[in-house]
Design a protein around this motif. Sequence first.
Motif, PDB file in Angstrom:
ATOM      1  N   LYS A   1      -5.989  17.771 -13.887  1.00 37.28           N
ATOM      2  CA  LYS A   1      -7.230  18.021 -14.625  1.00 37.28           C
ATOM      3  C   LYS A   1      -8.354  17.189 -14.012  1.00 37.28           C
ATOM      4  CE  LYS A   1      -6.885  18.615 -19.194  1.00 37.28           C
ATOM      5  NZ  LYS A   1      -6.771  20.061 -19.465  1.00 37.28           N
ATOM      6  N   HIS A   2      -9.557  17.511 -14.393  1.00 36.07           N
ATOM      7  CA  HIS A   2     -10.792  16.876 -13.876  1.00 36.07           C
ATOM      8  C   HIS A   2     -10.706  16.373 -12.426  1.00 36.07           C
ATOM      9  CE1 HIS A   2      -9.199  13.035 -15.580  1.00 36.07           C
ATOM     10  NE2 HIS A   2      -8.861  13.793 -16.574  1.00 36.07           N
TER      11      HIS A   2
ATOM     12  N   MET B   1     -16.484  20.498 -10.896  1.00 33.01           N
ATOM     13  CA  MET B   1     -15.250  19.896 -11.397  1.00 33.01           C
ATOM     14  C   MET B   1     -14.205  20.993 -11.599  1.00 33.01           C
ATOM     15  SD  MET B   1     -15.822  16.638 -11.838  1.00 33.01           S
ATOM     16  CE  MET B   1     -14.798  15.876 -13.074  1.00 33.01           C
TER      17      MET B   1
ATOM     18  N   ASP C   1     -10.469  22.062 -13.275  1.00 36.38           N
ATOM     19  CA  ASP C   1      -9.375  21.784 -14.196  1.00 36.38           C
ATOM     20  C   ASP C   1      -8.340  22.883 -13.976  1.00 36.38           C
ATOM     21  OD1 ASP C   1      -7.695  21.818 -16.500  1.00 36.38           O
ATOM     22  OD2 ASP C   1      -9.145  20.503 -17.482  1.00 36.38           O
TER      23      ASP C   1
END
Lengths: 466, 174
Positions: A135-136, A144, A146
Amino acid sequence: MKSIDIIVDGQIYSATKGSLLIDLLIKNDLKVPYFCYHEALGADGNCRMCMVEIEGQKRPQIACDTLIKDNMIVKTKGEMIDGVHRDVLELELVNHPVDCPVCDQAGECKLQDFYMDYGLYDSKIDVAEKVKHEKHIDLGSSVMLDQERCVLCARCTRFTSNITKTHELGIIGRGDHARVSTMPGKKLDNPYAMNVVDLCPVGALTSKDFRFAQRVWFLTSTPSICQGCAKGCNIYVDHNKLKYKDEKIYRFRPRRNDEVNGHFICDEGRLSYKSLQEERQEFMEIDGREATLGEVLGRYDTLLKSSENIVILADANLYIEELEKIISYADSIGAKLYTPMESYVDEEFGDDWLRSSMRASNAKGVEMLSIADKIPDEKISLLIDFNHPDAKSIEAEHTISMRTHSDSGKSDIVLPLASYLQSSGKIINEDGIEQFSDRVLECSEPVATVSEWISILSRADIGGEV
Amino acid sequence: MGKNIKVVPRHGREFKDRLYLPAIYNGMKITFKHLIDNVADSNAVDTLEYPEEQPTDITERYRGLHRLTHRDDDTMACVACFMCATACPSNCIFIEATERNDGKDEKMPSRFAIDTLECVFCGYCVEACPCDAIRMDTGIFSLIGNSREDFVLERDQLLKHKGVFGEENSRARK
């Protein structure tokens, strides 16, 4: 191409034979869910959400890869097809982390919308059992990633491979382990990279710049034109006024216009909203000190009376209407008007798509109004500047500047000028297309538009009260 | 008429009700009973000597001052999703979100303030919260300050408030 009639949900629509069925459905606002199809990227047929029932076919078909034929009878709703939509959606959501509270896409997320429209089932899978991914991840270029939220629609990978042709993104792994990624050690790096944020139908790709800034349902979208260069890309300005605070712009998004920019804008234009709000000129100044309107008008009158050779500089980003006002204002005070274009040219910025090396948005408008380019080499007693970037470097005995942004240039009088989003008018882009841009934000006193300043100053000119 | 509608006969139309005197008699009977009791024994008066004496009848459903709950490891439960601010009818919740770096979650509030002067204590924020991060079970019913700013409760102050009904941590964010 032959135009034929087909029946969708009992209604007759005329369509081009051989065109995509999903285009017809989208054009006529017929509700059809889809993730992977995008008008700019074409059909991929991987998400399977846009299933429709076609009479004479055994199984439901995907609308994004079905060509329109004679005597077609299509059903987009009904018990059977709704069940198909629900099942496909359930499959898409199997490994979705359902972290909507922390997801920036919430509110404009296709998964959320389709769940409310077609889903509404109880999940059979516990969040703890879902396949975990990274994630991130900071992909570079303010994007970004995810991987858990991704539905693998491949819009982003198709954008980098078919449109920018930079090939940074790809889908690696198989089955549950499939995920979007860059090559190890490589970053997403191209001047149009942030378009993948708009393309992503879910919260897998989000903007680092907009990250956690606002929830989207608080924002108001107003259509406008980007003034980063002479291309004049169509945009939405997303803004919001928080309680006790001034109205603020949170992001620019591309607005579809097939004649100008298609579906996209460049990253520099997208992030140009920031400089519009920073270091603004907010006060009237005389000799570097804050002043009142009365003092300004007094000083303006004396300067105007004592000056012989008056030169006006006009910014080539001003609207046509504003330039026309300046032309008649120049006539009324007997001044010469120039717009030097040289400093607007930025060869490094330009490319063959949406970035133009001419950075003045209304360069064509200046040309059309035949405003002179070069200032002749002679003594200038009074320079009246309407936000032109060259004003600082021009020698003059006295200067009156109208500025949107505060800068260090010396000036007798400085007046705060409205930005292009605080004014309205027409601009002509480099291809000669005239576009109207409406006022997005209000000016707060004493900031005023070009037309307002001219009428304020002209009244002072004839000795009237303001 | 729908099958879920129940017709209730109207009361107060009988002769006894329309005389009014029996009702007045019943009312005065209660009034005089209290008057005699209170005059005879002043300790039986049903009032509190506030603030020396504090109320003892605050129940779990009482909507007191807000608090932000914690996770089991004592960190903040709130993820700054803005649901409370969206639900708030008086727009008195001010949130600024930021990145959370302790691996617990991605997002948390860098500012979470409630303007209690504007708050109407409706409890919508508590109902809207998907993380059980905001509650009104502090039992606090009075707030004292010298300026308007004192009544804007900031994040750390809200985190300090304790729940008084035994449930301290968030039940949704562990």
